[in-house]
Design a protein around this motif. Structure first.
Motif, PDB file in Angstrom:
ATOM      1  N   ASN A 216      -9.941 100.829  56.839  1.00 14.60           N
ATOM      2  CA  ASN A 216      -8.777 101.408  57.501  1.00 14.60           C
ATOM      3  C   ASN A 216      -7.768 101.874  56.458  1.00 14.60           C
ATOM      4  OD1 ASN A 216      -9.634 100.632  60.215  1.00 14.60           O
ATOM      5  ND2 ASN A 216      -9.179  98.548  59.572  1.00 14.60           N
ATOM      6  N   PHE A 217      -7.164 103.024  56.713  1.00 15.07           N
ATOM      7  CA  PHE A 217      -6.100 103.484  55.834  1.00 15.07           C
ATOM      8  C   PHE A 217      -5.087 104.281  56.657  1.00 15.07           C
ATOM      9  CE2 PHE A 217      -9.673 106.347  55.708  1.00 15.07           C
ATOM     10  CZ  PHE A 217      -9.150 107.636  55.729  1.00 15.07           C
ATOM     11  N   LYS A 218      -3.854 104.318  56.159  1.00 14.80           N
ATOM     12  CA  LYS A 218      -2.746 104.920  56.900  1.00 14.80           C
ATOM     13  C   LYS A 218      -1.956 105.887  56.034  1.00 14.80           C
ATOM     14  CE  LYS A 218      -1.890 101.057  60.090  1.00 14.80           C
ATOM     15  NZ  LYS A 218      -0.866 100.112  60.608  1.00 14.80           N
ATOM     16  N   THR A 219      -1.331 106.852  56.707  1.00 19.55           N
ATOM     17  CA  THR A 219      -0.301 107.682  56.108  1.00 19.55           C
ATOM     18  C   THR A 219       0.976 107.421  56.900  1.00 19.55           C
ATOM     19  OG1 THR A 219      -0.761 109.584  57.538  1.00 19.55           O
ATOM     20  CG2 THR A 219      -2.031 109.402  55.489  1.00 19.55           C
ATOM     21  N   GLN A 220       2.001 108.183  56.646  1.00 20.98           N
ATOM     22  CA  GLN A 220       3.269 107.928  57.328  1.00 20.98           C
ATOM     23  C   GLN A 220       3.171 108.065  58.842  1.00 20.98           C
ATOM     24  OE1 GLN A 220       6.512 110.311  55.881  1.00 20.98           O
ATOM     25  NE2 GLN A 220       8.031 109.385  57.226  1.00 20.98           N
ATOM     26  N   ASN A 221       2.419 109.060  59.318  1.00 23.10           N
ATOM     27  CA  ASN A 221       2.356 109.327  60.756  1.00 23.10           C
ATOM     28  C   ASN A 221       0.937 109.263  61.325  1.00 23.10           C
ATOM     29  OD1 ASN A 221       5.206 109.914  61.016  1.00 23.10           O
ATOM     30  ND2 ASN A 221       4.779 111.856  59.975  1.00 23.10           N
ATOM     31  N   ALA A 222       0.016 108.692  60.595  1.00 27.71           N
ATOM     32  CA  ALA A 222      -1.368 108.668  61.074  1.00 27.71           C
ATOM     33  C   ALA A 222      -2.084 107.435  60.542  1.00 27.71           C
ATOM     34  CB  ALA A 222      -2.102 109.936  60.648  1.00 27.71           C
ATOM     35  N   SER A 223      -3.136 107.059  61.250  1.00 23.97           N
ATOM     36  CA  SER A 223      -4.007 105.973  60.811  1.00 23.97           C
ATOM     37  C   SER A 223      -5.456 106.418  60.988  1.00 23.97           C
ATOM     38  CB  SER A 223      -3.724 104.695  61.598  1.00 23.97           C
ATOM     39  OG  SER A 223      -3.824 104.919  62.994  1.00 23.97           O
ATOM     40  N   PHE A 224      -6.323 106.003  60.070  1.00 26.48           N
ATOM     41  CA  PHE A 224      -7.706 106.448  60.060  1.00 26.48           C
ATOM     42  C   PHE A 224      -8.642 105.267  59.833  1.00 26.48           C
ATOM     43  CE2 PHE A 224      -5.002 109.784  58.382  1.00 26.48           C
ATOM     44  CZ  PHE A 224      -5.359 110.885  59.160  1.00 26.48           C
ATOM     45  N   ARG A 225      -9.892 105.472  60.213  1.00 21.08           N
ATOM     46  CA  ARG A 225     -10.924 104.465  59.945  1.00 21.08           C
ATOM     47  C   ARG A 225     -12.200 105.175  59.512  1.00 21.08           C
ATOM     48  NH1 ARG A 225     -12.184  99.147  60.762  1.00 21.08           N
ATOM     49  NH2 ARG A 225     -14.361  98.613  61.200  1.00 21.08           N
ATOM     50  N   LEU A 226     -12.776 104.708  58.433  1.00 18.40           N
ATOM     51  CA  LEU A 226     -14.059 105.194  57.944  1.00 18.40           C
ATOM     52  C   LEU A 226     -15.080 104.088  58.178  1.00 18.40           C
ATOM     53  CD1 LEU A 226     -15.558 107.480  56.422  1.00 18.40           C
ATOM     54  CD2 LEU A 226     -14.994 106.273  54.298  1.00 18.40           C
ATOM     55  N   GLY A 227     -16.151 104.421  58.892  1.00 23.18           N
ATOM     56  CA  GLY A 227     -17.156 103.419  59.233  1.00 23.18           C
ATOM     57  C   GLY A 227     -18.522 103.783  58.696  1.00 23.18           C
ATOM     58  N   GLY A 228     -19.326 102.759  58.438  1.00 26.12           N
ATOM     59  CA  GLY A 228     -20.684 102.984  57.967  1.00 26.12           C
ATOM     60  C   GLY A 228     -21.664 102.040  58.640  1.00 26.12           C
ATOM     61  N   LEU A 229     -22.894 102.501  58.824  1.00 26.07           N
ATOM     62  CA  LEU A 229     -23.949 101.729  59.480  1.00 26.07           C
ATOM     63  C   LEU A 229     -25.235 101.876  58.690  1.00 26.07           C
ATOM     64  CD1 LEU A 229     -25.314 100.280  61.983  1.00 26.07           C
ATOM     65  CD2 LEU A 229     -25.663 102.574  62.911  1.00 26.07           C
ATOM     66  N   LEU A 230     -25.891 100.758  58.423  1.00 23.33           N
ATOM     67  CA  LEU A 230     -27.212 100.742  57.792  1.00 23.33           C
ATOM     68  C   LEU A 230     -28.065  99.770  58.583  1.00 23.33           C
ATOM     69  CD1 LEU A 230     -28.856 101.815  55.347  1.00 23.33           C
ATOM     70  CD2 LEU A 230     -28.174  99.731  54.132  1.00 23.33           C
ATOM     71  N   GLY A 257      -9.552 108.556  63.942  1.00 25.93           N
ATOM     72  CA  GLY A 257      -8.150 108.330  63.634  1.00 25.93           C
ATOM     73  C   GLY A 257      -7.215 108.701  64.759  1.00 25.93           C
ATOM     74  N   LYS A 258      -5.942 108.552  64.441  1.00 24.42           N
ATOM     75  CA  LYS A 258      -4.882 108.804  65.413  1.00 24.42           C
ATOM     76  C   LYS A 258      -3.668 109.366  64.691  1.00 24.42           C
ATOM     77  CE  LYS A 258      -2.060 106.322  68.858  1.00 24.42           C
ATOM     78  NZ  LYS A 258      -1.799 104.985  69.446  1.00 24.42           N
ATOM     79  N   PHE A 259      -3.200 110.546  65.146  1.00 17.89           N
ATOM     80  CA  PHE A 259      -1.992 111.161  64.616  1.00 17.89           C
ATOM     81  C   PHE A 259      -0.843 110.897  65.588  1.00 17.89           C
ATOM     82  CE2 PHE A 259      -5.503 113.632  62.908  1.00 17.89           C
ATOM     83  CZ  PHE A 259      -5.164 113.771  61.574  1.00 17.89           C
ATOM     84  N   ASN A 260       0.227 110.336  65.104  1.00 19.95           N
ATOM     85  CA  ASN A 260       1.391 110.044  65.938  1.00 19.95           C
ATOM     86  C   ASN A 260       2.497 111.051  65.677  1.00 19.95           C
ATOM     87  OD1 ASN A 260       0.415 107.423  67.047  1.00 19.95           O
ATOM     88  ND2 ASN A 260       0.504 106.812  64.898  1.00 19.95           N
ATOM     89  N   PHE A 261       3.101 111.547  66.769  1.00 18.70           N
ATOM     90  CA  PHE A 261       4.198 112.494  66.661  1.00 18.70           C
ATOM     91  C   PHE A 261       5.522 111.795  66.973  1.00 18.70           C
ATOM     92  CE2 PHE A 261       0.452 114.986  68.002  1.00 18.70           C
ATOM     93  CZ  PHE A 261       0.315 115.771  66.850  1.00 18.70           C
ATOM     94  N   ALA A 262       6.615 112.434  66.573  1.00 20.68           N
ATOM     95  CA  ALA A 262       7.935 111.822  66.715  1.00 20.68           C
ATOM     96  C   ALA A 262       8.298 111.566  68.171  1.00 20.68           C
ATOM     97  CB  ALA A 262       8.993 112.700  66.057  1.00 20.68           C
ATOM     98  N   ASN A 263       7.770 112.368  69.091  1.00 17.78           N
ATOM     99  CA  ASN A 263       8.080 112.222  70.513  1.00 17.78           C
ATOM    100  C   ASN A 263       7.142 111.248  71.218  1.00 17.78           C
ATOM    101  OD1 ASN A 263       5.745 113.713  70.411  1.00 17.78           O
ATOM    102  ND2 ASN A 263       6.622 115.543  71.352  1.00 17.78           N
ATOM    103  N   LYS A 264       6.375 110.435  70.451  1.00 12.19           N
ATOM    104  CA  LYS A 264       5.437 109.422  70.941  1.00 12.19           C
ATOM    105  C   LYS A 264       4.148 110.004  71.508  1.00 12.19           C
ATOM    106  CE  LYS A 264       8.929 105.872  71.878  1.00 12.19           C
ATOM    107  NZ  LYS A 264       9.466 104.911  72.877  1.00 12.19           N
ATOM    108  N   ASN A 265       3.984 111.328  71.440  1.00  7.72           N
ATOM    109  CA  ASN A 265       2.694 111.912  71.766  1.00  7.72           C
ATOM    110  C   ASN A 265       1.718 111.619  70.618  1.00  7.72           C
ATOM    111  OD1 ASN A 265       3.941 112.971  74.018  1.00  7.72           O
ATOM    112  ND2 ASN A 265       4.307 114.966  73.078  1.00  7.72           N
TER     113      ASN A 265
END
Length: 393
Positions: A216-230, A257-265
């Motif tokens: 998992n990693f984040k930026t100021q307005n977004a969060s992401f996930r990188l997944g792997g399967l073997l 991931g998920k991008f968050n906007f200032a208006n909560k959208n």
């Protein structure tokens, strides 16, 4: 007179006990060194469907891409159920050294096959969703796969929402988490296509667990996930009178991931690709592999799969919100092995309007369109209007 006084005293005592109990219930109750909490929700779903033929099984309760019918006459059906309702128990045990061990046991009736008598009682048995314990960096038990990202699931009335694209699976596992990174060994299972027929063998012949990774990693307005399967896809047994014995290695990668906007959208997305993803994506629309012949000399050939979804959630005001969703799934089938009747691709889109009466009660309506195409070129559509009411407790 004495009896009346006694009854009044008893009534006051009961009232005080109930008041104390209610206050305690908000924060759980103690059993020895363990604090127990309880929660869940009650949900009613009503659905009107128009399809090109009959939808089978649980496809009438929630959207399952593989069950969109093809080639039948135009069919209309109405269904109503409360099977998605669920309840859970949470535990937190004080170990006496400043550490805690946390557990969760959760049930619903959504995939229960026990009951199903719509003539009179509509009774369904609870089935396990989660049963796990967490201590320090370790999680042991059954819960969401480490390959899955919950934050990318859309805000829909449908049980999954983006079922075409979602990595959606719960299973037994041992998971280790360190900061943003996690690794797990999970219960294996293989689904294999019979040569030429498109039908499925669920083998349960694996000798090694599935291995999953997450970061998992984040930026100021977004969060992401990188997944792997073997994982291993295996068959080692006699099916339809033929003894098969082969295994192959398959893999999958996921970015969500998920991008968050200032208006909560927000915007939520997932992109998945792999060789032999099989049961991990699209609610097992595709098999992980296919047999290269109908003889004991047959080998397994992995099936490539790709899926993608994007959902935009918009808050109209403090009570009204909507989600607009697109989701797709496709496979690279070798038709000479699978036959032309297997699913080539599915896609769906939906839009809803949800009204939040208060923090605990919501009602809404949702429209979903879905399409499934097989390798022969035939396809079928589904149109669904769903009404839901949900009370969280």
């Amino acid at each position: 007179m004495r009896q009346s006084k006694t009854l009044n005293t008893l009534a006051v005592a009961i009232a005080l006990a109930l008041t104390a109990g209610a206050a305690q219930a908000e924060n759980g109750f103690k059993v020895g060194d363990t604090t127990v909490t309880y929660g869940g929700f009650v949900k009613l779903d009503m659905m009107y469907n128009e399809t090109d033929g009959e939808i089978a099984g649980v496809g009438r309760d929630f959207y399952v891409p593989a069950l969109t019918p093809i080639g039948g006459k135009s069919t209309s059906r109405f269904d109503a159920h409360a099977r998605q309702s669920r309840f859970f128990f949470g535990t937190a045990t004080d170990l006496g050294n400043g550490e805690k061990m946390v557990g969760r046991l959760e049930f619903d009736m959504m995939t229960s096959s026990n009951g199903n008598d719509e003539r009179t009682t509509n009774g369904y048995s609870p089935v396990i969703r989660h049963a796990f314990v967490t201590y320090k960096n370790w999680t042991v038990g059954q819960t969401w796969s480490n390959f899955m990202d919950l934050q990318s699931l859309p805000d829909t009335l449908d049980f999954v929402g983006n079922a075409d694209a979602a990595i959606f699976i719960r299973q037994a596992q041992v998971r280790y988490t360190n900061g943003n990174f996690s690794i797990a060994v999970e219960n294996p299972e293989s689904t294999v296509g019979r040569f030429g027929s498109g039908s499925r063998i669920t083998t349960d012949d694996n000798a090694t667990p599935d291995l999953t990774f997450g970061y998992n990693f984040k930026t100021q307005n977004a969060s992401f996930r990188l997944g792997g399967l073997l994982r291993q896809i295996a068959i080692d047994g006699t099916y339809d009178g033929v003894a098969y014995d082969d295994s192959i290695t398959s893999y999958g990668v996921s970015l969500s991931g998920k991008f968050n906007f200032a208006n909560k959208n927000d915007i939520r997305f997932t992109l998945n690709h792999g060789k032999g993803l099989g049961r991990y994506v699209g609610l097992n629309t595709f098999n992980g592999a296919v047999l290269t012949s109908a003889t004991s000399a047959a080998e397994l050939e992995a099936i490539d799969a790709t899926s993608f979804s994007v959902a935009y959630r918009h808050l109209w005001n403090d009570q009204w919100r909507s989600t607009f969703l697109y989701s797709m799934l496709s496979a690279s089938n070798d038709v000479s092995l699978t036959g032309a009747g297997v699913t080539k691709s599915t896609h769906s889109y939906s839009a809803n309007a949800l009204y939040q009466f208060n923090p605990k009660f919501m009602m809404g309506i949702e429209y979903k369109f879905a399409n499934r195409e097989v390798e022969s070129g035939l396809d079928g559509d589904m149109h669904r209007i769903q009404f839901s009411a949900k009370y969280d407790f």
